[in-house]
Design an enzyme around this catalytic site. Sequence first.
Site, PDB file in Angstrom:
ATOM      1  N   LYS A  13       0.834  -1.216   0.000  1.00 50.55           N
ATOM      2  CA  LYS A  13       0.000   0.000   0.000  1.00 50.55           C
ATOM      3  C   LYS A  13       0.868   1.265   0.000  1.00 50.55           C
ATOM      4  CE  LYS A  13      -2.101  -1.120   3.888  1.00 50.55           C
ATOM      5  NZ  LYS A  13      -1.495  -2.438   4.188  1.00 50.55           N
ATOM      6  N   ARG A  88     -10.337   1.042   7.599  1.00 53.07           N
ATOM      7  CA  ARG A  88      -9.946  -0.321   7.970  1.00 53.07           C
ATOM      8  C   ARG A  88     -11.070  -1.069   8.655  1.00 53.07           C
ATOM      9  NH1 ARG A  88      -4.076   0.397   8.292  1.00 53.07           N
ATOM     10  NH2 ARG A  88      -3.160  -1.575   8.876  1.00 53.07           N
ATOM     11  N   ARG A 127      11.865  -6.290   5.934  1.00 49.03           N
ATOM     12  CA  ARG A 127      11.859  -4.905   6.418  1.00 49.03           C
ATOM     13  C   ARG A 127      12.281  -4.837   7.885  1.00 49.03           C
ATOM     14  NH1 ARG A 127       6.421  -1.575   5.848  1.00 49.03           N
ATOM     15  NH2 ARG A 127       5.828  -2.932   7.576  1.00 49.03           N
ATOM     16  N   ARG A 133      11.027  -1.708  11.987  1.00 41.30           N
ATOM     17  CA  ARG A 133       9.734  -1.147  12.411  1.00 41.30           C
ATOM     18  C   ARG A 133       9.196  -1.991  13.563  1.00 41.30           C
ATOM     19  NH1 ARG A 133       4.695   0.117   8.318  1.00 41.30           N
ATOM     20  NH2 ARG A 133       3.363  -1.108   9.692  1.00 41.30           N
ATOM     21  N   ARG A 144      -1.524  -8.764  13.036  1.00 43.18           N
ATOM     22  CA  ARG A 144      -1.979  -7.803  12.012  1.00 43.18           C
ATOM     23  C   ARG A 144      -2.739  -8.519  10.882  1.00 43.18           C
ATOM     24  NH1 ARG A 144       3.722  -5.495  11.018  1.00 43.18           N
ATOM     25  NH2 ARG A 144       2.861  -4.399   9.203  1.00 43.18           N
TER      26      ARG A 144
HETATM   27  P1  AP5 Z   1       4.670  -1.510   2.077  1.00 43.81           P
HETATM   28  O1  AP5 Z   1       4.538  -0.754   0.823  1.00 43.81           O
HETATM   29  O2  AP5 Z   1       5.115  -0.812   3.301  1.00 43.81           O
HETATM   30  O3  AP5 Z   1       3.298  -2.302   2.367  1.00 43.81           O
HETATM   31  P2  AP5 Z   1       2.064  -1.862   3.224  1.00 43.81           P
HETATM   32  O4  AP5 Z   1       0.890  -2.560   2.642  1.00 43.81           O
HETATM   33  O5  AP5 Z   1       2.026  -0.388   3.347  1.00 43.81           O
HETATM   34  O6  AP5 Z   1       2.463  -2.564   4.600  1.00 43.81           O
HETATM   35  P3  AP5 Z   1       2.395  -2.012   6.077  1.00 43.81           P
HETATM   36  O7  AP5 Z   1       3.230  -2.937   6.890  1.00 43.81           O
HETATM   37  O8  AP5 Z   1       2.676  -0.559   6.164  1.00 43.81           O
HETATM   38  O9  AP5 Z   1       0.845  -2.281   6.342  1.00 43.81           O
HETATM   39  P4  AP5 Z   1       0.005  -2.238   7.627  1.00 43.81           P
HETATM   40  O10 AP5 Z   1      -1.365  -2.169   7.110  1.00 43.81           O
HETATM   41  O11 AP5 Z   1       0.309  -3.380   8.544  1.00 43.81           O
HETATM   42  O12 AP5 Z   1       0.538  -0.945   8.416  1.00 43.81           O
HETATM   43  P5  AP5 Z   1      -0.023   0.511   8.640  1.00 43.81           P
HETATM   44  O13 AP5 Z   1       1.140   1.402   8.750  1.00 43.81           O
HETATM   45  O14 AP5 Z   1      -1.097   0.853   7.698  1.00 43.81           O
HETATM   46  O15 AP5 Z   1       5.628  -2.750   1.790  1.00 43.81           O
HETATM   47  C1  AP5 Z   1       6.060  -3.600   2.825  1.00 43.81           C
HETATM   48  C2  AP5 Z   1       7.539  -3.984   2.578  1.00 43.81           C
HETATM   49  O16 AP5 Z   1       7.611  -4.710   1.351  1.00 43.81           O
HETATM   50  C3  AP5 Z   1       8.462  -2.766   2.406  1.00 43.81           C
HETATM   51  O17 AP5 Z   1       9.727  -3.087   2.944  1.00 43.81           O
HETATM   52  C4  AP5 Z   1       8.538  -2.599   0.888  1.00 43.81           C
HETATM   53  O18 AP5 Z   1       9.738  -2.014   0.486  1.00 43.81           O
HETATM   54  C5  AP5 Z   1       8.418  -4.016   0.391  1.00 43.81           C
HETATM   55  N1  AP5 Z   1       7.706  -4.128  -0.881  1.00 43.81           N
HETATM   56  C6  AP5 Z   1       6.642  -3.399  -1.306  1.00 43.81           C
HETATM   57  N2  AP5 Z   1       6.235  -3.779  -2.523  1.00 43.81           N
HETATM   58  C7  AP5 Z   1       7.068  -4.812  -2.885  1.00 43.81           C
HETATM   59  C8  AP5 Z   1       7.149  -5.659  -4.046  1.00 43.81           C
HETATM   60  N3  AP5 Z   1       6.297  -5.509  -5.077  1.00 43.81           N
HETATM   61  N4  AP5 Z   1       8.104  -6.611  -4.061  1.00 43.81           N
HETATM   62  C9  AP5 Z   1       8.962  -6.761  -3.014  1.00 43.81           C
HETATM   63  N5  AP5 Z   1       8.942  -5.988  -1.889  1.00 43.81           N
HETATM   64  C10 AP5 Z   1       7.994  -5.038  -1.834  1.00 43.81           C
HETATM   65  O19 AP5 Z   1      -0.711   0.375  10.096  1.00 43.81           O
HETATM   66  C11 AP5 Z   1       0.099   0.102  11.227  1.00 43.81           C
HETATM   67  C12 AP5 Z   1      -0.753   0.111  12.482  1.00 43.81           C
HETATM   68  O20 AP5 Z   1      -1.333   1.415  12.672  1.00 43.81           O
HETATM   69  C13 AP5 Z   1      -1.951  -0.841  12.517  1.00 43.81           C
HETATM   70  O21 AP5 Z   1      -1.579  -2.145  12.913  1.00 43.81           O
HETATM   71  C14 AP5 Z   1      -2.854  -0.157  13.546  1.00 43.81           C
HETATM   72  O22 AP5 Z   1      -2.393  -0.383  14.857  1.00 43.81           O
HETATM   73  C15 AP5 Z   1      -2.643   1.337  13.237  1.00 43.81           C
HETATM   74  N6  AP5 Z   1      -3.592   1.869  12.251  1.00 43.81           N
HETATM   75  C16 AP5 Z   1      -3.277   2.406  11.022  1.00 43.81           C
HETATM   76  N7  AP5 Z   1      -4.372   2.792  10.367  1.00 43.81           N
HETATM   77  C17 AP5 Z   1      -5.422   2.523  11.170  1.00 43.81           C
HETATM   78  C18 AP5 Z   1      -6.832   2.667  11.040  1.00 43.81           C
HETATM   79  N8  AP5 Z   1      -7.391   3.192   9.905  1.00 43.81           N
HETATM   80  N9  AP5 Z   1      -7.615   2.269  12.069  1.00 43.81           N
HETATM   81  C19 AP5 Z   1      -7.091   1.747  13.194  1.00 43.81           C
HETATM   82  N10 AP5 Z   1      -5.769   1.572  13.382  1.00 43.81           N
HETATM   83  C20 AP5 Z   1      -4.930   1.929  12.382  1.00 43.81           C
HETATM   84 MG    MG Z   2       2.288   0.978   4.928  1.00 37.12          MG
END
Ligand code: AP5
Ligand code: MG
Length: 190
Positions: A13, A88, A127, A133, A144
């Site tokens: 994402k 979400r 990562r 992280r 998650r």
């Molecule tokens: P990346 O692009 O970072 O993927 P992502 O889908 O953004 O993964 P996240 O780990 O950020 O998702 P998440 O939903 O768990 O976390 P969020 O920050 O939203 O890619 C991941 C890795 O893969 C990177 O190293 C990248 O370089 C690599 N990569 C990417 N594409 C690739 C490819 N094609 N091939 C190979 N490698 C690749 O949320 C974190 C926390 O915040 C949640 O757990 C919750 O506690 C809170 N939170 C956030 N939003 C809310 C909400 N709306 N409501 C309630 N709590 C929330």
């Molecule tokens: Mg992300």
Amino acid sequence: MYIVFIGPPGSGKGTQAVILAEQLGIPHLSTGAMLRTAHDEGSALGRLAADFLLQGKLVPDDVMVQLVAERLSRRDCQAGCLLDGFPRTLTQAQLLDRYLSERGRQVDLVLELVADEEEVVRRLLRRADLEGRADDTPDTISRRMHVYQRETAPVLDYYDRRSQLMRIDGHGTPEEVAARVQQSVSARRH
Ligand code: AP5
Ligand code: MG
């Protein structure tokens, strides 16, 4: 355009939102990044979110909706933005719809990044080595994933029923995925 990215942790994402935001010239809003910044700064929001972040649980809807509404009200989001990690839950999706419709706007497109669990876990563990992280530990990754299936997957049906959802294969290189994203966005715009 208001575009939402949905997908399991590690589906790409953030990576894809950065690329598309640059192409469309609209802001990228990552709720996870906003919460991590608040945590690093030690603000009241950061203190409230800390345990949820570390345990991979969702921060309560009222907190998230208020945070996003405040951000959407700023000038740079008036022509649209990319939402990464929000909504979400069904409640967040409904409140986002209400917020936008009260302003004569709408979610224009929801992009689901589809990637299998083995691949996303591999990415997140890589990562963890590279960036450390705090929520990229095996236990929290597993939580998650579980939370995604239980709380967020129903949001896909919500958008699909409104014909707003497009599914994108999230496998392959980031560039390959970006090309698919761009194709879906152009198809929707024309
Ligand atoms: P990346 O692009 O970072 O993927 P992502 O889908 O953004 O993964 P996240 O780990 O950020 O998702 P998440 O939903 O768990 O976390 P969020 O920050 O939203 O890619 C991941 C890795 O893969 C990177 O190293 C990248 O370089 C690599 N990569 C990417 N594409 C690739 C490819 N094609 N091939 C190979 N490698 C690749 O949320 C974190 C926390 O915040 C949640 O757990 C919750 O506690 C809170 N939170 C956030 N939003 C809310 C909400 N709306 N409501 C309630 N709590 C929330
Ligand atoms: Mg992300």
